[in-house]
Design a protein around this motif. Sequence first.
Motif, PDB file in Angstrom:
ATOM      1  N   GLU A   1      50.896  47.211  35.725  1.00  0.00           N
ATOM      2  CA  GLU A   1      49.592  46.944  36.335  1.00  0.00           C
ATOM      3  C   GLU A   1      49.558  45.568  36.991  1.00  0.00           C
ATOM      4  O   GLU A   1      48.925  45.383  38.038  1.00  0.00           O
ATOM      5  N   THR A   2      50.252  44.597  36.400  1.00  0.00           N
ATOM      6  CA  THR A   2      50.323  43.257  36.985  1.00  0.00           C
ATOM      7  C   THR A   2      50.992  43.302  38.351  1.00  0.00           C
ATOM      8  O   THR A   2      50.510  42.693  39.324  1.00  0.00           O
ATOM      9  N   GLU A   3      52.108  44.041  38.445  1.00  0.00           N
ATOM     10  CA  GLU A   3      52.772  44.156  39.741  1.00  0.00           C
ATOM     11  C   GLU A   3      51.931  44.966  40.731  1.00  0.00           C
ATOM     12  O   GLU A   3      51.868  44.622  41.916  1.00  0.00           O
ATOM     13  N   MET A   4      51.285  46.012  40.257  1.00  0.00           N
ATOM     14  CA  MET A   4      50.437  46.805  41.149  1.00  0.00           C
ATOM     15  C   MET A   4      49.272  45.973  41.672  1.00  0.00           C
ATOM     16  O   MET A   4      48.898  46.076  42.849  1.00  0.00           O
ATOM     17  N   ALA A   5      48.690  45.138  40.828  1.00  0.00           N
ATOM     18  CA  ALA A   5      47.577  44.293  41.263  1.00  0.00           C
ATOM     19  C   ALA A   5      48.017  43.370  42.401  1.00  0.00           C
ATOM     20  O   ALA A   5      47.283  43.177  43.381  1.00  0.00           O
ATOM     21  N   GLN A   6      49.219  42.809  42.282  1.00  0.00           N
ATOM     22  CA  GLN A   6      49.727  41.930  43.336  1.00  0.00           C
ATOM     23  C   GLN A   6      50.093  42.719  44.591  1.00  0.00           C
ATOM     24  O   GLN A   6      49.793  42.299  45.712  1.00  0.00           O
ATOM     25  N   TYR A   7      50.752  43.856  44.410  1.00  0.00           N
ATOM     26  CA  TYR A   7      51.194  44.680  45.537  1.00  0.00           C
ATOM     27  C   TYR A   7      50.012  45.143  46.385  1.00  0.00           C
ATOM     28  O   TYR A   7      50.054  45.077  47.624  1.00  0.00           O
ATOM     29  N   ARG A   8      48.948  45.602  45.741  1.00  0.00           N
ATOM     30  CA  ARG A   8      47.778  46.104  46.477  1.00  0.00           C
ATOM     31  C   ARG A   8      47.191  45.030  47.393  1.00  0.00           C
ATOM     32  O   ARG A   8      46.893  45.286  48.566  1.00  0.00           O
ATOM     33  N   ILE A   9      47.031  43.823  46.858  1.00  0.00           N
ATOM     34  CA  ILE A   9      46.400  42.757  47.634  1.00  0.00           C
ATOM     35  C   ILE A   9      47.322  42.267  48.740  1.00  0.00           C
ATOM     36  O   ILE A   9      46.875  42.010  49.870  1.00  0.00           O
ATOM     37  N   VAL A  10      48.603  42.135  48.453  1.00  0.00           N
ATOM     38  CA  VAL A  10      49.552  41.688  49.477  1.00  0.00           C
ATOM     39  C   VAL A  10      49.629  42.709  50.607  1.00  0.00           C
ATOM     40  O   VAL A  10      49.640  42.350  51.788  1.00  0.00           O
ATOM     41  N   LEU A  11      49.663  43.992  50.265  1.00  0.00           N
ATOM     42  CA  LEU A  11      49.708  45.037  51.287  1.00  0.00           C
ATOM     43  C   LEU A  11      48.451  45.013  52.146  1.00  0.00           C
ATOM     44  O   LEU A  11      48.518  45.113  53.378  1.00  0.00           O
ATOM     45  N   SER A  12      47.290  44.851  51.520  1.00  0.00           N
ATOM     46  CA  SER A  12      46.030  44.822  52.247  1.00  0.00           C
ATOM     47  C   SER A  12      45.921  43.593  53.144  1.00  0.00           C
ATOM     48  O   SER A  12      45.265  43.627  54.186  1.00  0.00           O
ATOM     49  N   ALA A  13      46.596  42.486  52.750  1.00  0.00           N
ATOM     50  CA  ALA A  13      46.527  41.236  53.507  1.00  0.00           C
ATOM     51  C   ALA A  13      47.645  41.115  54.533  1.00  0.00           C
ATOM     52  O   ALA A  13      47.861  40.030  55.079  1.00  0.00           O
ATOM     53  N   GLY A  14      48.372  42.205  54.788  1.00  0.00           N
ATOM     54  CA  GLY A  14      49.419  42.170  55.805  1.00  0.00           C
ATOM     55  C   GLY A  14      50.635  41.365  55.415  1.00  0.00           C
ATOM     56  O   GLY A  14      51.345  40.841  56.273  1.00  0.00           O
TER      57      GLY A  14
END
Length: 489
Positions: free
Chosen positions: A241-254
Amino acid sequence: MGDEEDEDLNSPEAILARYPLLKDKSKKDLDLLSKRLRRRLDIRMLPIITLCLMINYLDRSNVTNARVAGMQKDMGMDDVQWSLGISLFYVGYMITQLPGSLILAKYKPRIVIPVMMLGWSIPTILFPFVRSPGGFAAARFAVGFAEGPFLPAVALMTSSWYVAEELPFRMALWHGAQALSNVFGGPFAAAVLENMDGVRGMHAWEWFMVIEGALSIALAIAAGFMLPNWAHNTPWLTPEETEMAQYRIVLSAGGIDENKSSMGIWEGAKLGAKDPFTWLFMLLHFWLIAAQSFKDFLPSILKTMSSSNLMTYLLQSPCYLLGYLAILGFGWSSGRFKDSVWHVIGPIILSAAGTVMLITTLNVGVRYTGVCFLIMGVFSGLNIQVSWSTQLVPGPRHKKAALLAIANTFGSSSHWYTPYFFLTNQAPLYRFGGGLILVSIALTIVTVLATWWYVVRLNKKLDVAEAEVNVDRVARGLPELTKGWRYPL
């Protein structure tokens, strides 16, 4: 050029490859993990944030109800002295916004936010010891000093957990706490202010302050257990979940990872101050806050439509409930259709209509409907504006914190003069204050359109640069890159 230079480091595939626990999962498994994480955040973070914002707004506006119950008279204040105390709250509020927000961006929210709450709860509880206009002004300054960083802090934290299409509605849930606090605040004020006068020798408004301060302390303690920190260091998340939390935001922020920046606190503040978006949102926030100037005087406005103090307290709840539902509705629609421009302009046009209804007739039904429209529009527009600003500047975190704090600080400066537009000699129509609201709404629309023009201009530049890169790639026999991140409208 080598293969490494040809690789699109910000493509979805390249971003996913940064996270070893996620990179081999199927799309279905990633979606399920994302939904599980979002559900945990929705259940654990959003309710406590909403409750904290409710008590924050109740604390900020408690003196408006206390005024109806005799607080101003008991302290021997005239209208100018009262308005001075209201204004000084926002002086303290503005001083701490930028440094407080930058400190939160660097340290752990589950510690910093409860400390802020304790900071405003203590002077609230001590209000029964205030006995003079000077004491009132000092106490309100102290409360504002502690509350200053709270709203931009919550906005920053929310934007660091939810992706662009989720953000407007999630922000609406807690941003609507301003309206929701008045839904319950009216009956709460009525229960205390109408029934506790003289209990243990205290005025009812003094009990009102003590009870509210105690509730705020209890919520501060609960927030220390419930709130997350940031996506990379929240202890109640699993490693996946920690990695998913980071991945989601980084993907959304380009591709921008706000957690990887080594930027110092004041370096972020400098970057934020230099960004044109900061200046645009400073103006936009200023006019939206000025358009909300009525809220500190709403009980006094509603008193001109009612026959008793009890009815004045209770009349607040229905219009604020409609306001809360409007905030949720416009927030959901903004995320669903990925639009911010018209989701600011549309609601505030509704507010303009409500203002005209409020100041042009003595018909109670028309004026009360106007109050409802006024609340529904400006509160919804402000929520979308805050959400939009975090999407246009997705990182680094200190820069985003600076933008939110600077915009909110500048916006709050309108409180230095707006209290003087709602003096009691303007009752019952308060046309001077209504005129201020209409001018603020018009300038809000102008600022939104200016921001829209600037975003379109920036996106055209990105289109041109991307097209040039693709022409070069095709000439070298490489596939074209997919369309990258764009500034959202």
